[in-house]
Design an enzyme around this catalytic site. Structure first.
Site, short mmCIF file in Angstrom:
data_model
loop_
_atom_site.label_atom_id
_atom_site.label_comp_id
_atom_site.label_asym_id
_atom_site.label_seq_id
_atom_site.Cartn_x
_atom_site.Cartn_y
_atom_site.Cartn_z
N TYR A 18 -13.06 -7.00 -42.28
CA TYR A 18 -11.59 -7.02 -42.22
C TYR A 18 -11.03 -6.12 -41.11
CZ TYR A 18 -12.06 -9.02 -46.95
OH TYR A 18 -12.40 -9.78 -48.03
N ASP A 62 -9.48 -3.42 -52.13
CA ASP A 62 -10.60 -4.24 -51.69
C ASP A 62 -10.56 -4.40 -50.16
OD1 ASP A 62 -12.77 -6.32 -52.57
OD2 ASP A 62 -11.59 -7.34 -51.03
N HIS A 79 -21.34 -9.45 -48.80
CA HIS A 79 -20.14 -10.28 -48.62
C HIS A 79 -20.43 -11.78 -48.79
CE1 HIS A 79 -16.05 -10.02 -46.35
NE2 HIS A 79 -16.04 -11.03 -47.18
N1 LIG Z 1 -15.31 -11.86 -50.63
C1 LIG Z 1 -14.75 -12.78 -49.87
O1 LIG Z 1 -15.43 -13.59 -49.21
C2 LIG Z 1 -13.26 -12.88 -49.83
C3 LIG Z 1 -12.64 -14.02 -49.30
C4 LIG Z 1 -11.24 -14.08 -49.32
C5 LIG Z 1 -10.51 -13.04 -49.86
N2 LIG Z 1 -11.13 -11.91 -50.35
C6 LIG Z 1 -10.36 -10.77 -50.90
O2 LIG Z 1 -9.38 -11.25 -51.81
C7 LIG Z 1 -8.09 -10.86 -51.37
C8 LIG Z 1 -7.03 -11.85 -51.77
O3 LIG Z 1 -7.28 -13.13 -51.26
P1 LIG Z 1 -6.51 -13.76 -50.00
O4 LIG Z 1 -6.04 -12.69 -49.12
O5 LIG Z 1 -7.43 -14.79 -49.44
O6 LIG Z 1 -5.29 -14.57 -50.61
P2 LIG Z 1 -4.29 -14.48 -51.86
O7 LIG Z 1 -4.24 -13.13 -52.42
O8 LIG Z 1 -4.64 -15.63 -52.74
O9 LIG Z 1 -2.92 -14.86 -51.16
C9 LIG Z 1 -2.33 -14.07 -50.16
C10 LIG Z 1 -1.13 -14.84 -49.61
O10 LIG Z 1 -0.13 -14.97 -50.61
C11 LIG Z 1 1.09 -14.34 -50.16
N3 LIG Z 1 1.66 -13.65 -51.32
C12 LIG Z 1 1.21 -12.53 -51.92
N4 LIG Z 1 1.96 -12.21 -52.99
C13 LIG Z 1 2.93 -13.15 -53.07
C14 LIG Z 1 4.01 -13.35 -53.96
N5 LIG Z 1 4.23 -12.54 -54.97
N6 LIG Z 1 4.84 -14.40 -53.71
C15 LIG Z 1 4.62 -15.25 -52.67
N7 LIG Z 1 3.60 -15.11 -51.80
C16 LIG Z 1 2.75 -14.06 -52.00
C17 LIG Z 1 0.67 -13.39 -49.06
O11 LIG Z 1 1.73 -13.23 -48.12
P3 LIG Z 1 2.38 -11.76 -47.84
O12 LIG Z 1 1.27 -10.85 -47.40
O13 LIG Z 1 3.37 -12.04 -46.77
O14 LIG Z 1 3.01 -11.32 -49.13
C18 LIG Z 1 -0.51 -14.14 -48.44
O15 LIG Z 1 -0.05 -15.13 -47.54
C19 LIG Z 1 -8.29 -10.71 -49.85
O16 LIG Z 1 -7.24 -10.03 -49.24
C20 LIG Z 1 -9.61 -10.01 -49.83
O17 LIG Z 1 -9.47 -8.64 -50.14
C21 LIG Z 1 -12.50 -11.84 -50.36
#
Ligand SMILES: NC(=O)c1ccc[n+]([C@@H]2O[C@H](COP(=O)([O-])OP(=O)(O)OC[C@H]3O[C@@H](n4cnc5c(N)ncnc54)[C@H](OP(=O)(O)O)[C@@H]3O)[C@@H](O)[C@H]2O)c1
Length: 269
Positions: free
Chosen positions: A51, A46, A107
């Site tokens: 990004y 994704d 988005h």
């Molecule tokens: N459409 C939209 O508006 C929108 C908005 C937000 C997000 N998204 C998409 O959704 C994806 C995921 O959401 P997100 O990036 O907001 O947050 P998330 O996946 O909920 O959390 C990511 C955080 O958790 C940590 N993490 C990951 N795996 C872990 C584990 N096993 N143990 C402990 N910590 C862990 C990561 O750190 P490390 O990297 O250091 O592991 C990072 O700080 C985004 O990357 C993006 O692709 C879309």
């Protein structure tokens, strides 16, 4: 369910139930993270023009040597690009160095959304993307779109976790045959130490992150945890050797506190 499990979208396209989120991973780290993920067995990536990592994602795809047809790549049109959606699409395609996008999303529900959707419908019909969808759309935004469009969105990508259990939206999307995709499924890291969640994780000998991901998948969602750490990328997909019992699913459901860690689109008109 296993690592290759897929959700059947409303146009019969198959979308992996788990993918790598790449928000805030840039440069070499973005390329490496995608390479680790592909090596670990992820097939859904994704990204978004917002990004600023589409080029690196594209590089990793090429380097991996995995056949294009085995991959599922999502990207998104950003708010500032709605003046020319086709140009935005082509720009993403070029940066990713691909011939087509699997899933192209709006988005955010900006004002121009209906006009943009018409163009996405055309890009879809021309075969430039295999599916089109939306992100951060509420029930009202979807109703408006359904009343003004030809093609039903295949996916709505929204923030979703036990702490933001959007049951009504999930049921509405199911009814309309729109797959729901959970972003920030790990609460961006904020709730991973919650004791109530940790109690359940201990029972299954899994991490709290693994419980959150499996909870989403057991609710029928597509889940896209982000990590730029190789071990955690592997950990997050190692969730197919257990199932959360009904009672524990209900317990997780009850953690809902309407907690948004990203933007709340409720008042977006
Ligand atoms: N459409 C939209 O508006 C929108 C908005 C937000 C997000 N998204 C998409 O959704 C994806 C995921 O959401 P997100 O990036 O907001 O947050 P998330 O996946 O909920 O959390 C990511 C955080 O958790 C940590 N993490 C990951 N795996 C872990 C584990 N096993 N143990 C402990 N910590 C862990 C990561 O750190 P490390 O990297 O250091 O592991 C990072 O700080 C985004 O990357 C993006 O692709 C879309």
């Amino acid at each position: 369910m296993d690592i290759n499990s897929k959700v059947n979208l409303n146009n019969n396209l198959k979308m992996p139930v788990i993918g790598l989120g790449t928000w805030q991973i840039r440069g070499k780290s973005a390329e490496n993270s995608v390479l680790y993920a592909l090596e670990a067995g992820y097939r859904l990536i994704d990204t978004a023009s917002f990004y600023n990592n589409e080029e690196e994602v594209g590089n990793a795809i090429k380097k991996s040597g995995i056949p294009r047809g085995d991959l599922f790549i999502t990207t998104k049109i950003w708010n500032s690009e709605h003046n020319d959606p086709e140009k935005a699409f082509n720009k993403s395609l070029k940066k990713l160095n691909l011939d087509y996008i699997d899933l192209y999303l709006i988005h955010w529900p900006v004002q121009e959304r209906l006009k943009t959707w018409k163009i996405l419908e055309r890009l879809y019909k021309e075969g430039k993307c295999k599916a089109i969808g939306v992100s951060n759309f509420t029930i009202n935004h979807i109703k408006e779109l359904l009343n003004n469009s030809e093609i039903i969105p295949a996916v709505n990508q929204v923030e979703f976790s036990p702490y933001l259990y959007q049951k009504e939206l999930l049921e509405f999307c199911k009814l309309k045959k729109i797959a729901l995709e959970a972003y920030s499924p790990l609460t961006r890291g904020a709730n991973l130490d919650d004791e109530k969640l940790a109690d359940i994780a201990r029972k299954y000998n899994k991490s709290t992150a693994q419980i959150l991901i499996k909870w989403g998948i057991q609710h029928g969602l597509i889940v896209i945890p982000k990590s730029s750490n190789k071990d955690r990328i592997y950990e997050n997909i190692n969730i197919f050797d257990f199932n959360i019992a009904k009672k524990d699913m209900e317990h997780l459901d009850s953690l809902n506190d309407n907690l948004h860690y990203c933007w709340d689109p409720t008042n977006e008109l």
